[in-house]
Design a protein around this motif. Structure first.
Motif, PDB file in Angstrom:
ATOM      1  N   CYS A  76      -8.918 -24.329  22.722  1.00 40.63           N
ATOM      2  CA  CYS A  76      -9.955 -23.279  22.607  1.00 40.63           C
ATOM      3  C   CYS A  76     -11.486 -22.615  22.727  1.00 40.63           C
ATOM      4  CB  CYS A  76     -10.574 -22.123  21.010  1.00 40.63           C
ATOM      5  SG  CYS A  76      -9.149 -22.342  19.416  1.00 40.63           S
ATOM      6  N   GLY A  77     -11.482 -23.907  23.819  1.00 40.38           N
ATOM      7  CA  GLY A  77     -12.742 -24.199  25.110  1.00 40.38           C
ATOM      8  C   GLY A  77     -13.539 -24.105  24.217  1.00 40.38           C
ATOM      9  N   GLY A  78     -13.641 -24.939  22.858  1.00 43.83           N
ATOM     10  CA  GLY A  78     -14.857 -24.679  21.801  1.00 43.83           C
ATOM     11  C   GLY A  78     -14.233 -25.080  20.138  1.00 43.83           C
ATOM     12  N   ARG A  79     -15.199 -23.699  19.508  1.00 46.15           N
ATOM     13  CA  ARG A  79     -15.223 -23.851  17.964  1.00 46.15           C
ATOM     14  C   ARG A  79     -13.965 -22.588  18.307  1.00 46.15           C
ATOM     15  NH1 ARG A  79     -16.367 -20.936  13.709  1.00 46.15           N
ATOM     16  NH2 ARG A  79     -16.255 -22.177  11.803  1.00 46.15           N
ATOM     17  N   CYS A  80     -12.478 -23.314  17.131  1.00 42.79           N
ATOM     18  CA  CYS A  80     -11.197 -22.193  17.002  1.00 42.79           C
ATOM     19  C   CYS A  80     -12.179 -21.685  15.623  1.00 42.79           C
ATOM     20  CB  CYS A  80      -9.865 -23.551  17.137  1.00 42.79           C
ATOM     21  SG  CYS A  80      -9.067 -24.267  18.257  1.00 42.79           S
ATOM     22  N   THR A  81     -11.076 -20.683  15.440  1.00 40.55           N
ATOM     23  CA  THR A  81     -11.998 -19.880  14.845  1.00 40.55           C
ATOM     24  C   THR A  81     -10.488 -19.095  13.563  1.00 40.55           C
ATOM     25  OG1 THR A  81     -11.211 -17.636  15.510  1.00 40.55           O
ATOM     26  CG2 THR A  81     -13.580 -18.295  15.974  1.00 40.55           C
ATOM     27  N   GLY A  82      -9.171 -19.514  14.421  1.00 38.68           N
ATOM     28  CA  GLY A  82      -8.053 -19.691  13.833  1.00 38.68           C
ATOM     29  C   GLY A  82      -7.277 -17.695  14.327  1.00 38.68           C
ATOM     30  N   THR A  83      -7.954 -16.720  14.598  1.00 41.13           N
ATOM     31  CA  THR A  83      -8.373 -15.734  15.629  1.00 41.13           C
ATOM     32  C   THR A  83      -8.424 -15.838  16.915  1.00 41.13           C
ATOM     33  OG1 THR A  83      -8.455 -14.466  12.978  1.00 41.13           O
ATOM     34  CG2 THR A  83      -9.019 -13.656  15.661  1.00 41.13           C
ATOM     35  N   SER A  84      -6.938 -15.399  17.450  1.00 43.87           N
ATOM     36  CA  SER A  84      -7.463 -15.267  19.238  1.00 43.87           C
ATOM     37  C   SER A  84      -6.627 -13.413  19.792  1.00 43.87           C
ATOM     38  CB  SER A  84      -6.553 -16.261  20.084  1.00 43.87           C
ATOM     39  OG  SER A  84      -6.537 -17.603  18.981  1.00 43.87           O
ATOM     40  N   SER A  85      -6.910 -13.702  21.116  1.00 40.53           N
ATOM     41  CA  SER A  85      -6.632 -12.001  21.300  1.00 40.53           C
ATOM     42  C   SER A  85      -5.607 -12.397  22.304  1.00 40.53           C
ATOM     43  CB  SER A  85      -7.761 -12.047  22.438  1.00 40.53           C
ATOM     44  OG  SER A  85      -7.066 -10.634  22.979  1.00 40.53           O
ATOM     45  N   SER A  86      -4.841 -11.755  21.858  1.00 39.35           N
ATOM     46  CA  SER A  86      -3.220 -11.607  22.383  1.00 39.35           C
ATOM     47  C   SER A  86      -3.056 -11.649  24.111  1.00 39.35           C
ATOM     48  CB  SER A  86      -2.237 -11.155  21.715  1.00 39.35           C
ATOM     49  OG  SER A  86      -2.554  -9.667  22.022  1.00 39.35           O
TER      50      SER A  86
END
Length: 242
Positions: free
Chosen positions: A56-66
């Motif tokens: 994620c280029g850093g801390r992953c939150t579990g939510t990403s943009s499609s």
């Protein structure tokens, strides 16, 4: 949940542990899901233990943009144990997204064999596009990522499956011909005040508004970064964006 893998064979002894956490309700609902694949084996059988990480280029939150490219990497956790048991062997990888095989054409940088299944430890997937053939991810909702790994070849090879899940958030969907209008509140050059009027959008989260000037072609000069604010005052420049 602890259930047999519906896509596995009856003798595969593969199970899925799935945990979903939800907080809030209606428009404020937030949720995240994690999965772990478990395959029962005898003590004599070598098996690949692995995990999938999202870059994620850093801390992953579990939510990403499609609408963004998505990167994942599979790591074999017991590589030393496998090498001691089976010696130096090749490792092959097979990826799936929501049960569908990941092909080269789904990658951001594909090979010439577009319809070949990907065999790589790390992948970067195309964002959602109008060309459905190049996209494997949905507009929104849960995305299940699975990687099957084989250490060696033939009957003596060690095998394993690992998986993870993320939530995708897609762009707002317009239910009519046009869902956005700009209403000028003042038009005295060089300062022009505008207000965005929206109607007919459906989205999981509040809409964000970004204002600027289109200078020609695809060149867009941002004047106000994306925010919840629907009104803005822009200053024109003679000969540039007037």
């Amino acid at each position: 949940q602890f259930v047999e893998d519906p896509e596995g064979s009856s003798n595969d002894n593969t199970f899925i542990i799935s945990v979903t956490i939800r907080k809030g309700s209606a428009g404020g609902l937030r949720e995240d899901t994690a999965q772990r694949f478990i395959r029962l084996r005898s003590e004599e059988e070598a098996i690949v233990s692995a995990r999938i990480d999202q870059d994620c280029g850093g801390r992953c939150t579990g939510t990403s943009s499609s609408t963004d490219s998505l990167s994942f990497a599979a790591t074999v956790l017991n590589i030393g144990e496998l090498q001691d048991a089976l010696g130096g062997q090749t490792i092959s990888y097979r990826w799936k997204m929501n049960g569908m095989p990941v092909l080269e054409k789904h990658l951001l940088v594909p090979s010439v064999e577009a319809d070949a299944e990907v065999n790589a430890a790390s992948i970067t997937i195309n964002p959602l596009t109008a060309d459905s053939g190049a996209s494997i991810i949905p507009r929104s909702g849960q995305l299940l990522i699975e990687c099957s790994i084989e250490f060696g070849e033939g009957a003596d090879a060690a095998r394993g499956v690992t998986g993870t899940a993320i939530t995708l958030v897609g762009p707002p969907v317009c239910s009519s011909v046009s869902c956005l209008e700009l209403e000028p509140t003042t038009s005295q050059v060089p300062d022009i005040s505008l207000r965005a009027k929206v109607d007919g959008f459906s989205a999981l989260h509040p809409l964000l508004y970004e204002f600027g000037f289109k200078l020609g072609g695809d060149d867009f000069q941002v004047q106000q970064a994306a925010s919840l604010e629907r009104a803005v005052t822009l200053r024109t420049q003679n000969g540039v964006n007037e």
